[in-house]
Design a protein around this motif. Structure first.
Motif, PDB file in Angstrom:
ATOM      1  N   VAL A   7      20.863 -22.699 -14.458  1.00  0.00           N
ATOM      2  CA  VAL A   7      19.444 -23.375 -14.266  1.00  0.00           C
ATOM      3  C   VAL A   7      18.464 -22.654 -15.355  1.00  0.00           C
ATOM      4  CG1 VAL A   7      17.450 -23.192 -12.607  1.00  0.00           C
ATOM      5  CG2 VAL A   7      19.726 -23.582 -11.680  1.00  0.00           C
ATOM      6  N   GLU A   8      17.967 -23.497 -16.363  1.00  0.00           N
ATOM      7  CA  GLU A   8      17.337 -23.083 -17.498  1.00  0.00           C
ATOM      8  C   GLU A   8      15.771 -23.859 -17.625  1.00  0.00           C
ATOM      9  OE1 GLU A   8      19.727 -22.856 -20.583  1.00  0.00           O
ATOM     10  OE2 GLU A   8      19.590 -24.948 -21.137  1.00  0.00           O
ATOM     11  N   VAL A 127      14.468 -10.372 -19.411  1.00  0.00           N
ATOM     12  CA  VAL A 127      12.957 -10.149 -18.870  1.00  0.00           C
ATOM     13  C   VAL A 127      13.265 -10.034 -17.151  1.00  0.00           C
ATOM     14  CG1 VAL A 127      10.628 -11.011 -18.445  1.00  0.00           C
ATOM     15  CG2 VAL A 127      12.183 -11.639 -20.553  1.00  0.00           C
ATOM     16  N   GLN A 128      12.854  -8.766 -16.880  1.00  0.00           N
ATOM     17  CA  GLN A 128      12.797  -8.546 -15.498  1.00  0.00           C
ATOM     18  C   GLN A 128      11.476  -8.337 -14.912  1.00  0.00           C
ATOM     19  OE1 GLN A 128      15.430  -5.887 -14.045  1.00  0.00           O
ATOM     20  NE2 GLN A 128      17.064  -5.989 -15.777  1.00  0.00           N
ATOM     21  N   GLU A 166      16.816 -18.890 -19.036  1.00  0.00           N
ATOM     22  CA  GLU A 166      17.669 -19.068 -18.051  1.00  0.00           C
ATOM     23  C   GLU A 166      17.562 -18.027 -16.739  1.00  0.00           C
ATOM     24  OE1 GLU A 166      22.495 -19.223 -17.245  1.00  0.00           O
ATOM     25  OE2 GLU A 166      21.754 -19.146 -19.242  1.00  0.00           O
ATOM     26  N   LEU A 167      17.567 -18.567 -15.745  1.00  0.00           N
ATOM     27  CA  LEU A 167      17.224 -17.862 -14.426  1.00  0.00           C
ATOM     28  C   LEU A 167      18.520 -17.183 -13.969  1.00  0.00           C
ATOM     29  CD1 LEU A 167      15.057 -17.210 -12.260  1.00  0.00           C
ATOM     30  CD2 LEU A 167      16.059 -19.180 -10.890  1.00  0.00           C
ATOM     31  N   ILE A 168      18.586 -15.762 -13.983  1.00  0.00           N
ATOM     32  CA  ILE A 168      19.708 -14.999 -13.612  1.00  0.00           C
ATOM     33  C   ILE A 168      19.622 -14.656 -11.964  1.00  0.00           C
ATOM     34  CG2 ILE A 168      21.051 -12.951 -13.792  1.00  0.00           C
ATOM     35  CD1 ILE A 168      20.861 -14.968 -16.182  1.00  0.00           C
ATOM     36  N   ALA A 174       9.400 -18.269 -11.487  1.00  0.00           N
ATOM     37  CA  ALA A 174       9.321 -17.294 -12.522  1.00  0.00           C
ATOM     38  C   ALA A 174       9.575 -17.853 -13.829  1.00  0.00           C
ATOM     39  CB  ALA A 174      10.287 -16.185 -12.120  1.00  0.00           C
ATOM     40  N   LEU A 175      10.233 -18.905 -13.987  1.00  0.00           N
ATOM     41  CA  LEU A 175      10.549 -19.407 -15.349  1.00  0.00           C
ATOM     42  C   LEU A 175       9.258 -20.137 -15.917  1.00  0.00           C
ATOM     43  CD1 LEU A 175      13.893 -21.311 -14.718  1.00  0.00           C
ATOM     44  CD2 LEU A 175      13.638 -19.358 -15.888  1.00  0.00           C
TER      45      LEU A 175
END
Length: 494
Positions: A7-8, A127-128, A166-168, A174-175
């Motif tokens: 998912v990006e 990025v957190q 890309e969503l981890i 948040a993206l």
């Protein structure tokens, strides 16, 4: 075991903005790690892999060789959600024995070869936030086509300047939050092409001139909400492809085809909003509708001058139109480059993905209704409107014929949106006949509208019309009336 999903959010930017983008990510992310990646993309001579909605590549990452198969899955403009199969292999050629069965079936023993390659420098950081973890990758490089059946260092080139988020873990919102932070530092646009799509477009001779709307893959079992999203994503992709071509064109003549298609894309998107209003209307609906209308109006002014110049035979008038024509294209560039348009596209993409209309209990019945009866109802209503507005066309005024043209356009777009629902057998044959007659009517009414609009465009520029209306205007009106009658007599396909 569920297959891995990717998912990006894919974004594009100008290379000159790279330092500002890197600085923005450095404020919120980890120290970036740079790698050089070479990816060879494989397919058969007939592109069976692509036709199966799959991508096959082998990536060189240092000493590693990674074979990846991706399914197109659910794809939207900027946001990609795909199933992927990934394995380490030995060597630079794919190992089909370990490929997914779906890919092997698509190949049917047809040999594969490298058809294009991407070469990029990737700078990746993490990025957190409180709610999410995102991998941010900046790719700078190129896609090259294959020469002699082997991806090589020569041939046609497409430059790359992309940011992939890309969503981890965490929510997809948040993206978009991170995308807006990046956009505030350096303008970014929604990415519409994967690297594999860029490669395939290198093989298309007309890809750099303009991009036409692609067929929309609706399914009869769909409900209205996913159908609208599929249609809207297609319209956004249509717009973004032509926006890029338009902005990169050397002059107005080179950009005219892309400008026309970008305007068509916006009109189609606005028609989709109108068509699905009962499904999607929420507190953001009117904002997007108005913003898209305003953007389309800027493109429309340039398009009107394109048409006028094409139809003008008076050399003196053509000369007088050159400066306003250049100004109109400059206004288009200003609008497309504006922060408002950049933000509009990001906001609209998030709304399509996560908007209140998707969860609001007030419209749940409209959102979950079966698509087939919904499509038939909308098509029937538009046909009735067109029948009524086209009656007495030979005696009608220009404004009435203009209203009939707008309705014909909406009916044509709706019939194109829903084409996949009526693709086979008698329904498919009737649909094609209906669309042919509808296109003929729209063309006749469009010619009349251009004729009526020309004096208004000239008057807005302080120019008196240099030519009288052509003597065959009456014949044009009769042709339009005949085309309207032919359409109304055509059998409905829904």
């Amino acid at each position: 075991m569920p297959l891995p999903r990717e998912v990006e959010l894919k974004l594009e930017f100008r290379r000159c903005d790279l330092p500002r983008l890197e600085a923005a990510l450095a404020e919120v992310g980890s120290e970036p790690v740079s790698t050089f990646l070479r990816s060879d993309y494989f397919d058969t001579p007939g592109h069976e892999i692509r036709r199966a909605d799959l991508t096959l590549r082998v990536r060189r990452d240092g000493e590693r060789r990674i074979q990846t198969v991706k399914s197109d899955g659910r794809e939207s403009v900027g946001l990609f959600d795909r199933i992927e199969w990934e394995r380490d292999i030995e060597g630079d050629f794919p190992v089909l024995d370990i490929a997914p069965r779906r890919l092997v079936k698509a190949l049917a023993d047809v040999p594969v070869a490298a058809i294009f390659a991407s070469n990029v420098e990737r700078k990746k950081s993490l990025v957190q936030t409180d709610s999410a973890e995102i991998e941010a990758a900046i790719d700078i490089g190129e896609v090259r086509n294959a020469v002699g059946g082997e991806a090589s260092n020569s041939g046609i080139i497409a430059d790359l300047a992309e940011l992939e988020l890309e969503l981890i873990r965490g929510p997809a919102a948040a993206l978009f939050d991170l995308a807006r932070r990046c956009n505030a530092a350096a303008p970014v646009r929604l990415g519409v092409l994967t690297k594999s799509e860029r490669g395939y477009r290198l093989l298309e001779a007309d890809a750099e001139k303009s991009a036409r709307a692609e067929p929309i893959a609706l399914q009869p079992a769909m409900t209205t909400a996913p159908a609208f999203r599929t249609i809207a994503w297609s319209c956004l992709k249509h717009f973004r492809l032509n926006e890029t071509i338009l902005l990169e064109a050397a002059d107005a003549r080179a950009a005219s085809g892309a400008l026309h298609q970008a305007r068509v894309a916006l009109r189609r998107l606005r028609s989709a909003l109108s068509l699905f209003r009962s499904v999607i209307a929420d507190d953001q609906f009117e904002r997007f509708r108005a913003a898209l209308r305003d953007l389309a109006a800027v493109l429309g002014e340039a398009r009107n001058l394109d048409v006028l110049l094409d139809r003008t035979t008076d050399p003196a008038l053509r000369e007088r139109l050159q400066a306003p024509h250049a100004d109109a294209y400059a206004a288009v560039r200003t609008a497309l480059e504006s922060p408002a348009t950049h933000s509009l596209m990001l906001d609209f993409a998030e709304w399509l993905t996560l908007g209140d209309w998707l969860v609001n209990p007030a419209n749940v019945d409209s959102r979950d209704q079966p698509l087939l009866p919904f499509a038939a109802d909308r098509l029937q209503n538009l046909r009735k409107q067109l029948k009524r507005r086209g009656d007495g066309m030979t005696d009608a005024d220009d404004e009435t014929r203009h209203e009939a043209r707008i309705t014909a356009k909406k009916l044509r777009y709706a019939s194109e949106f829903f084409s996949a629902l009526y693709s086979g057998g008698k329904a498919g044959k009737r649909r094609r006949n209906f669309q042919d007659k509808l296109e003929k009517l729209q063309s006749r009414l469009g010619d009349l509208n251009d004729l009526a609009t020309a004096p208004q465009v000239l008057a807005s520029l302080g120019i008196a019309p240099a030519e009288a209306p052509p003597a065959d205007r009456g014949a044009m009106i009769r042709d339009a009336a005949a085309a309207h009658a032919g359409l109304i007599d055509a059998r409905r396909f829904w």
